[in-house]
Design an enzyme around this catalytic site. Sequence first.
Site, short mmCIF file in Angstrom:
data_model
loop_
_atom_site.label_atom_id
_atom_site.label_comp_id
_atom_site.label_asym_id
_atom_site.label_seq_id
_atom_site.Cartn_x
_atom_site.Cartn_y
_atom_site.Cartn_z
CD GLU A 17 -69.05 -36.73 -57.21
OE1 GLU A 17 -68.76 -37.72 -56.52
OE2 GLU A 17 -68.74 -36.64 -58.42
CG HIS A 73 -70.59 -41.94 -56.41
ND1 HIS A 73 -70.73 -43.17 -57.00
CD2 HIS A 73 -70.03 -41.15 -57.35
CE1 HIS A 73 -70.27 -43.12 -58.23
NE2 HIS A 73 -69.85 -41.89 -58.48
CD GLU A 94 -68.53 -43.03 -61.78
OE1 GLU A 94 -69.11 -41.97 -62.05
OE2 GLU A 94 -67.97 -43.24 -60.70
#
Lengths: 423, 183
Positions: A148, A151, A231
């Site tokens: 996360e 990201h 991803e």
Amino acid sequence: MWELIQANKRKSVVLVAVLAIILIGMGYAIGFIIAPDVREAPIFGVLIATLIWVFMTTTSLVGGEKILLATAGAREVAKKDAPQLYNVVEEMSIASGLPVPPRIFIIDSPDPNAFAVGLKPERAAVAITTGLLGKLSRDELQAVMAHEIAHIHNRDTLFMTLIGVTVGAVVILAELLLRGMIFGRGPRARGGGGRGGDQGAAVIYLVAIVFALLAPILAYILYFACSRRREYLADACAAQYTRYPEGLASALEKISRHVARGPSKKTASKTLAPMYIVNPLAAHGRRAGLFSTHPPTEDRVRVLRGMTNASLAAYEEAYRSTHKGEKGVFVSAALRGIEPQEIRTPAAEEPANQTRQWREVRDLLHKVDQYALLACACGMKIKIPPDFEDPRVHCPKCGREHEGAPGLFASLGALGHAQEKNS
Amino acid sequence: MEWIILLIVLIVLVMWIVSMYNGLVRLRNQVRNAWSQIDVQLKRRHDLIPNLVETAKGYVKHERETLEAVTQARADAVKAQGVAEQAKAEGKLQGALSRLMLVVENYPDLKANQNFLQIQEELTSTENKVGFARQFYNDQVLKYNTRCESVPTNLVANLFGFKKSDFFEIDTPSEREAPKVQF
């Protein structure tokens, strides 16, 4: 990593530009279809299209993360409530070199998932469901948070929001265009054009229909391709931050095992889907088609397990060997001068106690809800709701009376008692 | 006509040098930032140790030497200056801490102490954070040093006095295996 962000940025700008051209084309077509007689109509259509786009982008940029967190039902946790989660997030922000650690939210949902929001690292937040928190070991939790934070670090949260909003605008306009064709005056209404004019208009009409049908599909395909790539990138970064690819691999396996049983309605939302660590809406075992936000989990696990060391270059190598004949995940500039990074040994951990971990997660939820927790001598943990008025509490298990309750309320102070739920 | 071409070439050249210079500055700042992050975490660890020793004292009466070694190693680490010296002192401190934690295994009462458990979780996490901060710092140093050495940036680096940075290596066998120390 700098090169990675730069490459990311360039690609996103190109993608948004392509989508913007589609958008403007739609605006033009709408203007033309609705009022074929008026010369300025197409220009007006373009103007409307741009306005819609600007409006949607601004709202998502100004209050986007708040809206996303609110729709997911996320609540912020403090460090004293979840020290381990906090420590893990702080560790990963340090490993990635984020200027400040993101804020941490939890979502009360049995679906194991996590996501990140925030247009820039300083305003970012990560959220994790109780379902996931109750399942993972420390190493796995670290890996999920690393994904996360990757990201956030790669600015995926910003670019995917921008691209997503633009795709949304294209879809809305396509809808408008189709409606315009049904309710508009159509080519036959054009007076005084003669036969030739009619034919020309019919051709344009046909082109517009094809355009209106294809544009949203094309936009979605671009969007999803971009999302899947991000991803893989975030997986690679997570492996690099943690120096432990197996952590993410086993976490992904645990998550996909649950997703196979089908999502519960609560966290599953279409707008949020690309933000999650795995897509909560995807059917299990399906190959990643043109319309999936995430690559198939088995594939991600296979790439992670194929890494010979923890560097980004090793991920690229593993990716290429599992995807024969495809081009890799990285731009070559990002891989220049990368040396192998040793994979660390897993943390020696106590054997997992699922029941205890679930209890801890429930306790965390109660703490977030401002409940006071009171340990009784019989081993019962009494949870006192914030609007409980009686200073005496009876243990529901052994019936002992506890006097400590008012003190607890006092220690909660303005937090607990002032926010009375009178409803 | 010729002097216009010459001027354009000159402008391009200057712009190129400026961009190389700026790149070096950016990397050097990243290295400095990364170092300050290590510094923060090391300080945090230094702050946690007196607490730990204080809590352990009551339980491990027969292990004065081990406790004193930790206190001494901490004092040395606090005093240390510069990357290389700091790394050496931190290595010693880590060794002393691991020995203490091995000793603790023999004292179940201490291991059950709530206060001790809390300090231990904080210490473990700080240990991890030091490891990750070091990892990030070394990555930045590698990038910066590579840039300082490679053509043509090395010319700019020499011209403006950009010096290579030291890596932060901790010299304990257990530490080399893992950035994370488990007690």
